[in-house]
Design an enzyme around this catalytic site. Sequence first.
Site, PDB file in Angstrom:
ATOM      1  N   ARG A   1       3.015  42.758  -5.724  1.00 39.38           N
ATOM      2  CA  ARG A   1       2.020  41.624  -6.794  1.00 39.38           C
ATOM      3  C   ARG A   1       1.620  41.274  -5.625  1.00 39.38           C
ATOM      4  O   ARG A   1       1.806  39.698  -4.404  1.00 39.38           O
ATOM      5  CB  ARG A   1       2.487  40.663  -7.305  1.00 39.38           C
ATOM      6  CG  ARG A   1       1.149  39.543  -8.408  1.00 39.38           C
ATOM      7  CD  ARG A   1       0.428  40.031  -8.600  1.00 39.38           C
ATOM      8  NE  ARG A   1      -0.436  39.129  -9.662  1.00 39.38           N
ATOM      9  CZ  ARG A   1      -0.605  38.408 -10.559  1.00 39.38           C
ATOM     10  NH1 ARG A   1       0.615  38.487 -10.885  1.00 39.38           N
ATOM     11  NH2 ARG A   1      -1.482  37.623 -11.393  1.00 39.38           N
TER      12      ARG A   1
ATOM     13  N   ARG B   1      -3.796  43.813 -11.159  1.00 38.62           N
ATOM     14  CA  ARG B   1      -2.517  43.357 -10.693  1.00 38.62           C
ATOM     15  C   ARG B   1      -1.478  44.641 -10.239  1.00 38.62           C
ATOM     16  O   ARG B   1      -1.121  45.989 -11.500  1.00 38.62           O
ATOM     17  CB  ARG B   1      -1.726  42.505 -10.434  1.00 38.62           C
ATOM     18  CG  ARG B   1      -1.659  42.165 -12.246  1.00 38.62           C
ATOM     19  CD  ARG B   1      -2.939  42.569 -13.063  1.00 38.62           C
ATOM     20  NE  ARG B   1      -3.831  40.941 -12.561  1.00 38.62           N
ATOM     21  CZ  ARG B   1      -3.514  39.293 -13.405  1.00 38.62           C
ATOM     22  NH1 ARG B   1      -2.598  39.294 -14.306  1.00 38.62           N
ATOM     23  NH2 ARG B   1      -4.359  38.464 -12.368  1.00 38.62           N
TER      24      ARG B   1
ATOM     25  N   ASP C   1       2.382  41.654 -13.640  1.00 33.98           N
ATOM     26  CA  ASP C   1       2.729  40.004 -14.422  1.00 33.98           C
ATOM     27  C   ASP C   1       3.085  39.970 -14.955  1.00 33.98           C
ATOM     28  O   ASP C   1       3.389  40.346 -15.970  1.00 33.98           O
ATOM     29  CB  ASP C   1       0.805  40.049 -14.890  1.00 33.98           C
ATOM     30  CG  ASP C   1       0.253  38.983 -14.739  1.00 33.98           C
ATOM     31  OD1 ASP C   1       0.948  37.867 -14.099  1.00 33.98           O
ATOM     32  OD2 ASP C   1      -0.318  38.293 -16.421  1.00 33.98           O
TER      33      ASP C   1
ATOM     34  N   ASP D   1       4.589  36.747 -17.866  1.00 31.58           N
ATOM     35  CA  ASP D   1       3.772  35.363 -17.895  1.00 31.58           C
ATOM     36  C   ASP D   1       4.962  35.185 -19.362  1.00 31.58           C
ATOM     37  O   ASP D   1       5.693  35.412 -19.657  1.00 31.58           O
ATOM     38  CB  ASP D   1       2.585  35.793 -18.787  1.00 31.58           C
ATOM     39  CG  ASP D   1       1.143  35.506 -17.714  1.00 31.58           C
ATOM     40  OD1 ASP D   1       1.567  35.537 -16.181  1.00 31.58           O
ATOM     41  OD2 ASP D   1       0.368  36.002 -17.797  1.00 31.58           O
TER      42      ASP D   1
HETATM   43  P1  ATP Z   1      -3.192  33.923 -16.881  1.00 24.62           P
HETATM   44  O1  ATP Z   1      -2.584  32.722 -16.625  1.00 24.62           O
HETATM   45  O2  ATP Z   1      -4.166  33.427 -17.195  1.00 24.62           O
HETATM   46  O3  ATP Z   1      -2.255  35.016 -17.624  1.00 24.62           O
HETATM   47  P2  ATP Z   1      -2.544  34.825 -14.063  1.00 24.62           P
HETATM   48  O4  ATP Z   1      -1.154  35.944 -14.875  1.00 24.62           O
HETATM   49  O5  ATP Z   1      -3.916  36.640 -14.008  1.00 24.62           O
HETATM   50  O6  ATP Z   1      -3.714  34.217 -15.243  1.00 24.62           O
HETATM   51  P3  ATP Z   1      -1.946  34.643 -11.842  1.00 24.62           P
HETATM   52  O7  ATP Z   1      -2.178  34.150 -10.986  1.00 24.62           O
HETATM   53  O8  ATP Z   1      -0.495  35.140 -12.142  1.00 24.62           O
HETATM   54  O9  ATP Z   1      -2.441  33.963 -13.340  1.00 24.62           O
HETATM   55  O10 ATP Z   1      -0.510  32.642 -12.243  1.00 24.62           O
HETATM   56  C1  ATP Z   1      -1.195  31.904 -11.844  1.00 24.62           C
HETATM   57  C2  ATP Z   1       0.082  30.279 -11.686  1.00 24.62           C
HETATM   58  O11 ATP Z   1       0.041  30.371 -13.208  1.00 24.62           O
HETATM   59  C3  ATP Z   1       1.061  30.914 -11.218  1.00 24.62           C
HETATM   60  O12 ATP Z   1       1.216  30.410  -9.604  1.00 24.62           O
HETATM   61  C4  ATP Z   1       2.341  29.773 -11.892  1.00 24.62           C
HETATM   62  O13 ATP Z   1       2.488  27.905 -11.532  1.00 24.62           O
HETATM   63  C5  ATP Z   1       1.548  29.438 -13.469  1.00 24.62           C
HETATM   64  N1  ATP Z   1       1.232  29.207 -14.650  1.00 24.62           N
HETATM   65  C6  ATP Z   1       1.653  28.298 -15.242  1.00 24.62           C
HETATM   66  N2  ATP Z   1       2.686  28.747 -16.464  1.00 24.62           N
HETATM   67  C7  ATP Z   1       2.806  29.695 -16.147  1.00 24.62           C
HETATM   68  C8  ATP Z   1       3.542  30.767 -17.636  1.00 24.62           C
HETATM   69  N3  ATP Z   1       4.320  30.232 -18.491  1.00 24.62           N
HETATM   70  N4  ATP Z   1       3.702  32.109 -16.860  1.00 24.62           N
HETATM   71  C9  ATP Z   1       3.338  31.818 -15.792  1.00 24.62           C
HETATM   72  N5  ATP Z   1       3.112  31.672 -14.894  1.00 24.62           N
HETATM   73  C10 ATP Z   1       2.261  30.309 -15.011  1.00 24.62           C
HETATM   74 CA    CA Z   2      -1.276  37.011 -17.269  1.00 29.34          CA
HETATM   75 CA    CA Z   3       0.724  35.199 -14.227  1.00 32.96          CA
END
Ligand code: ATP
Ligand code: CA
Ligand code: CA
Length: 155
Positions: free
Chosen positions: A85, A94, A97, A99
């Site tokens: 990633r 990516r 991912d 979440d």
């Molecule tokens: P989205 O959050 O809209 O799905 P994304 O997954 O592309 O966007 P990332 O770049 O993967 O965003 O993550 C950005 C930041 O989000 C991470 O560094 C993390 O600290 C933060 N974050 C906050 N809450 C969460 C969560 N519930 N799960 C995963 N990451 C989180």
């Molecule tokens: Ca995401």
């Molecule tokens: Ca994420």
Amino acid sequence: MRDPVTAYVALGANLGKPAQAVCDALVQIGELPETKVVRHSSLYRSAPVDSSGPDYVNAVAEIATRLDAVELLRQLQLIETAAGRERPYRNAPRTLDLDLLLYGGARIDSARLQVPHPRMGERAFVLVPLAEIAPGLVPPGQLDAVSGQGLTLLK
Ligand code: ATP
Ligand code: CA
Ligand code: CA
């Protein structure tokens, strides 16, 4: 020792071999300390939202874990990093991912972690697989509201 907490993790990938990456990640999540995968959804295909590149492969896993939420996120991010990633810009394509959608009934609002995931309620690629494995967590009206977003079951 603390009781296990039921948590839900959304998996997504659209670079490399996305279906393989999602399947590998499901195995790796199950290998995390104090964590097991209780069940996971089918794999789905979705067009990128606010993003570009190939279609995504998505799934949701229900896990039981004794890790606290911050440590769980840290471990999920290690799995993302090991899958290659990179974050060149917001919403970039990516390889993987992960979440954290829900962590028991916890509400967390810190700089690094927000739970429930603040955007989960607007995303068919999260709500449809979540409803497949935990229908009680997704109100029907919420599913209806995202039904226009293209999402297909991956064969
Ligand atoms: P989205 O959050 O809209 O799905 P994304 O997954 O592309 O966007 P990332 O770049 O993967 O965003 O993550 C950005 C930041 O989000 C991470 O560094 C993390 O600290 C933060 N974050 C906050 N809450 C969460 C969560 N519930 N799960 C995963 N990451 C989180
Ligand atoms: Ca995401
Ligand atoms: Ca994420």
